[in-house]
Design a protein around this motif. Structure first.
Motif, PDB file in Angstrom:
ATOM      1  N   ALA A  19       0.840  -1.197   0.000  1.00  0.00           N
ATOM      2  CA  ALA A  19       0.000   0.000   0.000  1.00  0.00           C
ATOM      3  C   ALA A  19       0.871   1.240   0.000  1.00  0.00           C
ATOM      4  CB  ALA A  19      -0.922  -0.007   1.219  1.00  0.00           C
ATOM      5  N   LEU A  78       1.005   4.371  -2.654  1.00  0.00           N
ATOM      6  CA  LEU A  78       0.870   5.781  -2.290  1.00  0.00           C
ATOM      7  C   LEU A  78       2.045   6.612  -2.782  1.00  0.00           C
ATOM      8  CD1 LEU A  78      -1.572   5.013  -0.824  1.00  0.00           C
ATOM      9  CD2 LEU A  78      -0.683   6.005   1.271  1.00  0.00           C
ATOM     10  N   PHE A 101       2.169   7.032  -6.672  1.00  0.00           N
ATOM     11  CA  PHE A 101       1.244   7.980  -7.290  1.00  0.00           C
ATOM     12  C   PHE A 101       1.497   9.384  -6.772  1.00  0.00           C
ATOM     13  CE2 PHE A 101      -1.203   4.186  -8.243  1.00  0.00           C
ATOM     14  CZ  PHE A 101      -1.521   4.453  -9.548  1.00  0.00           C
ATOM     15  N   LEU A 120       2.325  11.332 -27.357  1.00  0.00           N
ATOM     16  CA  LEU A 120       1.538  10.844 -28.488  1.00  0.00           C
ATOM     17  C   LEU A 120       1.292   9.356 -28.341  1.00  0.00           C
ATOM     18  CD1 LEU A 120       0.506  12.507 -30.674  1.00  0.00           C
ATOM     19  CD2 LEU A 120       2.274  11.614 -32.206  1.00  0.00           C
ATOM     20  N   PHE A 121       2.337   8.595 -28.548  1.00  0.00           N
ATOM     21  CA  PHE A 121       2.298   7.199 -28.164  1.00  0.00           C
ATOM     22  C   PHE A 121       2.872   7.130 -26.765  1.00  0.00           C
ATOM     23  CE2 PHE A 121       2.309   5.635 -32.692  1.00  0.00           C
ATOM     24  CZ  PHE A 121       0.983   5.300 -32.608  1.00  0.00           C
ATOM     25  N   HIS A 130       5.345   7.127 -24.011  1.00  0.00           N
ATOM     26  CA  HIS A 130       6.744   7.544 -24.045  1.00  0.00           C
ATOM     27  C   HIS A 130       7.628   6.313 -24.036  1.00  0.00           C
ATOM     28  CE1 HIS A 130      10.391   9.640 -23.484  1.00  0.00           C
ATOM     29  NE2 HIS A 130      10.575   9.179 -22.255  1.00  0.00           N
ATOM     30  N   TRP A 145       6.766   2.248 -23.853  1.00  0.00           N
ATOM     31  CA  TRP A 145       5.720   1.245 -23.677  1.00  0.00           C
ATOM     32  C   TRP A 145       6.098   0.222 -22.616  1.00  0.00           C
ATOM     33  CZ3 TRP A 145       7.493  -3.591 -24.626  1.00  0.00           C
ATOM     34  CH2 TRP A 145       8.655  -3.687 -25.406  1.00  0.00           C
ATOM     35  N   ARG A 192       4.727   0.999 -19.436  1.00  0.00           N
ATOM     36  CA  ARG A 192       3.326   0.655 -19.302  1.00  0.00           C
ATOM     37  C   ARG A 192       3.149  -0.807 -18.935  1.00  0.00           C
ATOM     38  NH1 ARG A 192      -1.846   2.764 -20.543  1.00  0.00           N
ATOM     39  NH2 ARG A 192      -0.760   4.741 -20.677  1.00  0.00           N
ATOM     40  N   HIS A 215       3.656  -1.090 -15.421  1.00  0.00           N
ATOM     41  CA  HIS A 215       2.523  -0.521 -14.690  1.00  0.00           C
ATOM     42  C   HIS A 215       1.375  -1.507 -14.599  1.00  0.00           C
ATOM     43  CE1 HIS A 215      -1.154   1.942 -14.262  1.00  0.00           C
ATOM     44  NE2 HIS A 215      -0.401   2.545 -13.356  1.00  0.00           N
ATOM     45  N   GLU A 259      -3.181  -5.124  -6.585  1.00  0.00           N
ATOM     46  CA  GLU A 259      -4.585  -5.493  -6.468  1.00  0.00           C
ATOM     47  C   GLU A 259      -4.777  -6.773  -5.668  1.00  0.00           C
ATOM     48  OE1 GLU A 259      -7.308  -6.225 -10.027  1.00  0.00           O
ATOM     49  OE2 GLU A 259      -6.232  -4.368 -10.426  1.00  0.00           O
ATOM     50  N   ARG A 283      -4.948  -8.557 -19.922  1.00  0.00           N
ATOM     51  CA  ARG A 283      -4.937  -7.090 -19.959  1.00  0.00           C
ATOM     52  C   ARG A 283      -3.912  -6.570 -20.950  1.00  0.00           C
ATOM     53  NH1 ARG A 283      -5.221  -5.231 -13.653  1.00  0.00           N
ATOM     54  NH2 ARG A 283      -7.002  -6.535 -13.061  1.00  0.00           N
ATOM     55  N   GLN A 285      -5.119  -7.075 -24.396  1.00  0.00           N
ATOM     56  CA  GLN A 285      -6.166  -6.105 -24.739  1.00  0.00           C
ATOM     57  C   GLN A 285      -5.548  -4.749 -25.018  1.00  0.00           C
ATOM     58  OE1 GLN A 285      -9.092  -5.688 -21.710  1.00  0.00           O
ATOM     59  NE2 GLN A 285     -10.582  -4.756 -23.086  1.00  0.00           N
ATOM     60  N   ALA A 286      -4.456  -4.453 -24.337  1.00  0.00           N
ATOM     61  CA  ALA A 286      -3.783  -3.170 -24.551  1.00  0.00           C
ATOM     62  C   ALA A 286      -2.889  -3.224 -25.787  1.00  0.00           C
ATOM     63  CB  ALA A 286      -2.969  -2.799 -23.315  1.00  0.00           C
ATOM     64  N   VAL A 330      -0.294  -4.774 -26.410  1.00  0.00           N
ATOM     65  CA  VAL A 330       1.140  -4.697 -26.131  1.00  0.00           C
ATOM     66  C   VAL A 330       1.926  -5.577 -27.093  1.00  0.00           C
ATOM     67  CG1 VAL A 330       2.886  -5.398 -24.475  1.00  0.00           C
ATOM     68  CG2 VAL A 330       0.980  -4.006 -23.738  1.00  0.00           C
ATOM     69  N   VAL A 340      -7.460   6.595  -1.173  1.00  0.00           N
ATOM     70  CA  VAL A 340      -6.499   6.830  -2.249  1.00  0.00           C
ATOM     71  C   VAL A 340      -6.393   5.602  -3.119  1.00  0.00           C
ATOM     72  CG1 VAL A 340      -4.089   7.242  -2.779  1.00  0.00           C
ATOM     73  CG2 VAL A 340      -5.185   8.509  -0.927  1.00  0.00           C
ATOM     74  N   LEU A 341      -6.265   4.466  -2.443  1.00  0.00           N
ATOM     75  CA  LEU A 341      -6.098   3.227  -3.197  1.00  0.00           C
ATOM     76  C   LEU A 341      -7.281   2.955  -4.101  1.00  0.00           C
ATOM     77  CD1 LEU A 341      -3.601   2.795  -1.645  1.00  0.00           C
ATOM     78  CD2 LEU A 341      -4.378   0.555  -0.966  1.00  0.00           C
ATOM     79  N   PRO A 359      -9.756  -0.095 -19.945  1.00  0.00           N
ATOM     80  CA  PRO A 359      -8.912  -1.063 -20.638  1.00  0.00           C
ATOM     81  C   PRO A 359      -7.564  -0.490 -21.014  1.00  0.00           C
ATOM     82  CG  PRO A 359     -11.080  -0.838 -21.663  1.00  0.00           C
ATOM     83  CD  PRO A 359     -10.932   0.274 -20.689  1.00  0.00           C
ATOM     84  N   GLU A 360      -7.358   0.789 -20.804  1.00  0.00           N
ATOM     85  CA  GLU A 360      -6.055   1.386 -21.078  1.00  0.00           C
ATOM     86  C   GLU A 360      -5.682   1.257 -22.540  1.00  0.00           C
ATOM     87  OE1 GLU A 360      -3.176   1.736 -18.549  1.00  0.00           O
ATOM     88  OE2 GLU A 360      -4.253   1.252 -16.714  1.00  0.00           O
ATOM     89  N   PRO A 361      -6.034   2.237 -23.308  1.00  0.00           N
ATOM     90  CA  PRO A 361      -5.815   2.173 -24.758  1.00  0.00           C
ATOM     91  C   PRO A 361      -4.360   2.178 -25.164  1.00  0.00           C
ATOM     92  CG  PRO A 361      -6.956   4.209 -24.105  1.00  0.00           C
ATOM     93  CD  PRO A 361      -6.664   3.469 -22.870  1.00  0.00           C
ATOM     94  N   LEU A 362      -3.470   2.124 -24.209  1.00  0.00           N
ATOM     95  CA  LEU A 362      -2.026   2.055 -24.462  1.00  0.00           C
ATOM     96  C   LEU A 362      -1.622   2.712 -25.775  1.00  0.00           C
ATOM     97  CD1 LEU A 362       0.773   1.423 -24.009  1.00  0.00           C
ATOM     98  CD2 LEU A 362       0.396  -0.942 -24.645  1.00  0.00           C
ATOM     99  N   PHE A 363      -1.868   2.015 -26.871  1.00  0.00           N
ATOM    100  CA  PHE A 363      -1.581   2.627 -28.141  1.00  0.00           C
ATOM    101  C   PHE A 363      -2.864   3.201 -28.664  1.00  0.00           C
ATOM    102  CE2 PHE A 363       2.037  -0.383 -28.396  1.00  0.00           C
ATOM    103  CZ  PHE A 363       2.961   0.621 -28.192  1.00  0.00           C
ATOM    104  N   ARG A 411      -3.519   6.172 -37.022  1.00  0.00           N
ATOM    105  CA  ARG A 411      -2.639   7.287 -36.698  1.00  0.00           C
ATOM    106  C   ARG A 411      -1.680   7.578 -37.846  1.00  0.00           C
ATOM    107  NH1 ARG A 411      -1.055  10.586 -32.319  1.00  0.00           N
ATOM    108  NH2 ARG A 411      -2.971   9.839 -31.394  1.00  0.00           N
ATOM    109  N   ALA A 435       6.994   9.570 -33.517  1.00  0.00           N
ATOM    110  CA  ALA A 435       5.843   8.984 -32.848  1.00  0.00           C
ATOM    111  C   ALA A 435       6.059   7.498 -32.584  1.00  0.00           C
ATOM    112  CB  ALA A 435       4.584   9.187 -33.687  1.00  0.00           C
ATOM    113  N   LYS A 436       7.266   7.029 -32.804  1.00  0.00           N
ATOM    114  CA  LYS A 436       7.628   5.633 -32.511  1.00  0.00           C
ATOM    115  C   LYS A 436       6.787   4.644 -33.309  1.00  0.00           C
ATOM    116  CE  LYS A 436       9.841   6.740 -28.491  1.00  0.00           C
ATOM    117  NZ  LYS A 436      11.286   6.815 -28.321  1.00  0.00           N
TER     118      LYS A 436
END
Lengths: 212, 212
Positions: free
Chosen positions: A112, A116, A119, A130-131, A133, A135, A138, A141, A149, A168, A171-172, A174, B115-116, B127-131, B138, B172-173
């Motif tokens: 925890a 804190l 963030f 843009l993209f 900085h 990846w 991310r 993250h 979680e 996840r 879906q992103a 990556v 906060v958490l 879903p975090e559109p990452l790209f 683009r 833009a990578k």
DNA sequence: CATGGCCTGGACTCTATGTCCAGGCTGGAC
DNA sequence: GTCCAGCCTGGACATAGAGTCCAGGCCATG
């Protein structure tokens, strides 16, 4: 062992402390005479009443020694760190009657705290490039927030956990990025092979494809 | 009051618990006979030994009543909420000897939890559109705006124009994305070979490399 | 102690990436 | 019109990265 008068006497306090601190603390009642555990509440390790106390370092014989130790750091069996305190309880003659130890699992709190501090300014300072900085940041993250979680360190994630994280990341998009696989594998503390195995399972339309 | 034998007996445990929970918990030792405070560690209110205990609701006389209460919510003098537990300690005859109360100030934890959850839930829900939703979109967009900028259709762009567009895409990578090169080449109406030629020129440390 | 599931490193295949070259086209100079 | 220089192109090629497969090791369960 449960009918020991000392246990009867101390059980309410121990039980109360264990109840207050929820699942994150264990309370142990030791017998300094036999150096064995009299009773334990909410055990976090596999220790049971009758097991050796391993209190060697506590000097229970010297009446002039302090009666309260800690909080000091202790290492649990599975590697988690805990904050612990010990108290020597003496009878009317000054002899140690029982030793009470409380072990508080610190990892949830540390996680925890990490959230804190993580963030802070950076979250505000990020002007949204843009993209992404970077990846790979991310990726870290996504993995990091999942870990926070479910409250387990990366190394202790279960197979299902990793699948969820991969879902996840997938879906992103990556994996649309070049050279992403090794980075993800490293972040998940998993070999490249395992990564592909998990991904295959994740993308399999029918999970029970072996029953074809 | 401090020389009460009960206080001497219980002090180590109370002190240990107070030490473990840092500044956020107080431990109170009550005398159920006089209904007054025997001792208090790390007081959060202004209560002192000798003050009234106000334990009215605890039935300390009925030996069949439970000995452990809580955790229940209590309101502190200044409005903060606390999680509290109480334990009745009985002597050999089953008479209540002392009552131990631990009051844990919940507000720091609740703030942290706020906060958490504030930072956690949204991060998870999105879903975090990452790209970009679709990175090829683009690419089209970058090319399109350049074309509008200089007022020439894609087919009539000069070599320098293409270089400029590529510089933007590179920044833009875009080329960090898998399979991006064919898409860009198509968008620029240029062959794959030419694309690589332009990119080499763009990335050359010395633009006049022919004067090597 | 045997078993099954999972992870791993490594070998292997295939696809994408990037380089190179021998042409062909274009547009300007003569 | 011819020539030339520079550019573009398709394709051949080399290599790196992506993905697959397998034999062996580890660990928890029974």
């Amino acid at each position: 062992m449960d009918d020991d008068s000392r246990v009867r006497t101390w059980a309410p306090v121990c039980q109360a402390v264990a109840a207050l601190l929820g699942p994150y603390a264990e309370v142990v009642l030791h017998d300094p005479g036999t150096d064995r555990i009299l009773a334990i509440w909410n055990p976090m390790s596999t220790r049971r009443p009758g097991d050796a106390s391993l209190l060697g370092e506590l000097d229970t014989l010297d009446p002039s020694a302090p009666d309260v130790f800690g909080p000091y750091e202790k290492l649990l069996a599975d590697g988690r760190r805990s904050s612990s305190v010990s108290a020597i309880v003496r009878d009317a003659d000054g002899r140690a009657s029982v030793v009470v130890c409380v072990n508080l699992d610190r990892t949830p709190l540390e996680q925890a705290a990490a959230v804190l501090s993580a963030f802070g300014a950076p979250a505000v300072a990020r002007p949204e490039p843009l993209f992404e900085h970077d990846w790979s940041e991310r990726v870290q993250h996504v993995v990091g927030s999942y870990v926070r979680e479910c409250g387990r360190p990366v190394e202790r994630l279960t197979r299902a956990d990793r699948l969820a994280v991969l879902a996840r990341l997938e879906q992103a998009k990556v994996f649309a990025v070049r050279r992403a696989t090794p980075v993800v594998a490293a972040a998940l503390r998993v070999s490249r092979s395992t990564l592909y195995g998990l991904l295959a399972e994740l993308r399999a339309p029918n999970p029970k494809d072996h029953a074809r």
